[in-house]
Design a protein around this motif. Structure first.
Motif, short mmCIF file in Angstrom:
data_model
loop_
_atom_site.label_atom_id
_atom_site.label_comp_id
_atom_site.label_asym_id
_atom_site.label_seq_id
_atom_site.Cartn_x
_atom_site.Cartn_y
_atom_site.Cartn_z
N GLY A 1 -40.63 -4.29 15.26
CA GLY A 1 -40.82 -5.49 14.90
C GLY A 1 -41.26 -6.57 15.63
O GLY A 1 -41.33 -7.76 15.42
N PHE A 2 -41.75 -6.17 16.77
CA PHE A 2 -42.60 -7.18 17.72
C PHE A 2 -43.87 -7.11 17.74
O PHE A 2 -44.45 -5.92 17.34
CB PHE A 2 -42.15 -6.69 19.11
CG PHE A 2 -40.50 -6.72 19.46
CD1 PHE A 2 -40.01 -7.88 19.88
CD2 PHE A 2 -39.81 -5.44 19.69
CE1 PHE A 2 -38.44 -7.85 20.10
CE2 PHE A 2 -38.47 -5.50 19.82
CZ PHE A 2 -37.89 -6.88 20.17
N GLU A 3 -44.41 -8.18 18.27
CA GLU A 3 -45.86 -8.02 18.24
C GLU A 3 -46.29 -8.13 19.68
O GLU A 3 -45.94 -9.10 20.46
CB GLU A 3 -46.37 -9.45 17.77
CG GLU A 3 -48.15 -9.50 17.96
CD GLU A 3 -48.60 -10.64 17.55
OE1 GLU A 3 -49.89 -10.84 17.72
OE2 GLU A 3 -47.87 -11.81 17.04
N PRO A 4 -46.73 -6.84 20.17
CA PRO A 4 -47.23 -6.74 21.68
C PRO A 4 -48.39 -7.47 22.16
O PRO A 4 -49.44 -7.14 21.32
CB PRO A 4 -47.10 -5.01 21.91
CG PRO A 4 -47.68 -4.67 20.42
CD PRO A 4 -47.22 -5.45 19.43
N ILE A 5 -48.39 -8.48 22.89
CA ILE A 5 -49.59 -9.09 23.37
C ILE A 5 -49.95 -8.25 24.75
O ILE A 5 -49.38 -8.84 25.78
CB ILE A 5 -49.13 -10.68 23.59
CG1 ILE A 5 -48.58 -11.15 22.17
CG2 ILE A 5 -50.40 -11.55 23.91
CD1 ILE A 5 -49.34 -11.13 20.84
N ILE A 6 -51.05 -7.72 24.68
CA ILE A 6 -51.35 -7.27 25.94
C ILE A 6 -52.41 -7.85 26.72
O ILE A 6 -53.50 -8.38 25.88
CB ILE A 6 -52.07 -5.82 25.62
CG1 ILE A 6 -50.99 -4.84 24.93
CG2 ILE A 6 -52.75 -5.04 26.74
CD1 ILE A 6 -51.67 -3.76 24.32
N LEU A 7 -52.13 -8.42 27.96
CA LEU A 7 -53.18 -9.11 28.68
C LEU A 7 -53.46 -8.56 29.95
O LEU A 7 -52.50 -7.59 30.70
CB LEU A 7 -52.29 -10.54 28.89
CG LEU A 7 -51.90 -11.41 27.87
CD1 LEU A 7 -51.05 -12.60 28.04
CD2 LEU A 7 -53.18 -11.89 26.94
N ARG A 8 -54.51 -8.99 30.56
CA ARG A 8 -55.15 -8.26 31.75
C ARG A 8 -55.40 -9.59 32.54
O ARG A 8 -56.72 -9.75 32.56
CB ARG A 8 -56.18 -7.34 31.47
CG ARG A 8 -55.41 -5.96 30.49
CD ARG A 8 -57.04 -5.20 30.55
NE ARG A 8 -56.26 -3.82 29.75
CZ ARG A 8 -56.34 -3.47 28.51
NH1 ARG A 8 -56.31 -4.69 27.74
NH2 ARG A 8 -55.59 -2.42 28.18
N PRO A 9 -54.45 -10.21 33.20
CA PRO A 9 -55.01 -11.34 34.06
C PRO A 9 -55.93 -10.93 35.04
O PRO A 9 -56.78 -11.89 35.57
CB PRO A 9 -53.72 -11.68 34.71
CG PRO A 9 -52.66 -11.40 33.73
CD PRO A 9 -53.05 -10.26 33.00
N PHE A 10 -55.88 -9.75 35.58
CA PHE A 10 -56.90 -9.20 36.69
C PHE A 10 -58.46 -9.36 36.16
O PHE A 10 -59.25 -9.60 36.91
CB PHE A 10 -56.49 -8.03 37.31
CG PHE A 10 -56.87 -6.81 36.49
CD1 PHE A 10 -58.23 -6.29 36.41
CD2 PHE A 10 -56.21 -6.29 35.62
CE1 PHE A 10 -58.41 -5.18 35.69
CE2 PHE A 10 -56.59 -5.38 34.42
CZ PHE A 10 -57.77 -4.67 34.67
N ALA A 11 -58.45 -9.35 34.85
CA ALA A 11 -59.99 -9.33 34.19
C ALA A 11 -60.09 -10.75 33.61
O ALA A 11 -61.09 -10.81 32.92
CB ALA A 11 -59.82 -8.32 32.94
N GLY A 12 -59.20 -11.66 33.86
CA GLY A 12 -59.62 -12.82 33.12
C GLY A 12 -58.82 -13.56 32.13
O GLY A 12 -58.94 -14.55 31.95
#
Length: 234
Positions: free
Chosen positions: A27-38
């Motif tokens: 039931g979660f929305e996974p928010i995938i972020l890559r700060p190293f890539a901006g």
């Protein structure tokens, strides 16, 4: 309102790990972020109920060369201030430990862990890890246990394998999120690591993988269910 888990990644591997699987099935929305890539980390909000900071190739004390690490440190502090569940895996655990004033870096032994190694609970970690299990490892840095944190698990080569801060913040040196498919990718892309001290041969890894993966998965999914309880349908 769908609850979000903020997942900070440090590479471009497919998002087929057990954290993403658990999130999408519960039931979660996974928010995938890559700060190293901006990618920019959003400000804390009521629909964010937890975060996971993954492993990666970056030295966590190299903020001058990798300024995104400062953004991630700021995010860790926001999670602590908001009192939401937070899990740091390998590099992520080192980032949490560093933010809390603990020393991070390569051990004096010079040993590496790449393979499937047994970890054992400390006396204070019996509820966290009731029995010794083999887990996926890929690292050559470590962390000291932050002041006030609970030391939960150790291995023969790396005494500090897990810690807890309060009741909602965990740091793991090991990689229980890693599936067989994910470890196979590591074997292909990290072949230069096989010459390092402490690293298992590929044959050893293959044999242990088949014995350990199901038990590791069972334990980790149960851990995630406690840290990030499944969301009820709206």
């Amino acid at each position: 309102m769908t609850k979000k888990l903020i997942l900070l990644r440090h590479g471009f591997d497919p998002a087929d790990d057990r954290v993403v699987t658990y999130a999408t099935m519960n039931g979660f929305e996974p928010i995938i972020l890559r700060p190293f890539a901006g990618d920019k980390i959003p400000p804390m909000s009521d629909d964010i109920v937890g975060s996971v900071i993954y492993g990666g190739p970056f030295c966590v004390f190299d903020e001058a060369d990798h300024p995104f690490l400062l953004d991630e440190a700021n995010w860790i502090q926001q999670c602590l201030d908001a009192d939401i569940p937070l899990l740091g895996i390998c590099q992520g655990a080192q980032q949490i430990a560093r933010l809390k004033g603990a020393k991070v870096g390569p051990p004096e032994s010079g040993m590496h862990e790449f393979g499937y190694y047994p970890i054992t609970a400390t006396e204070e970690g019996k509820d966290f890890l009731p029995e010794t299990i083999h887990v996926a490892e890929l690292h050559y840095h470590t962390f000291e246990i932050p002041e006030g944190a609970v030391h939960l698990a150790s291995s023969a080569l790396y005494p500090n394998q897990a810690f807890r801060i309060g009741e909602k913040v965990y740091g793991f040196q090991f990689h229980p999120e890693c599936t067989i498919e994910g470890f196979r990718r590591w074997q292909e892309t990290r072949q230069h690591r096989y010459a390092e001290p402490g690293v298992q041969s590929r044959a050893e890894q293959d044999a242990l993988m088949m014995q350990a993966d199901a038990e590791q998965a069972k334990w980790f999914y149960a851990f995630l269910a406690k840290l990030f309880p499944a969301q009820s349908p709206a």
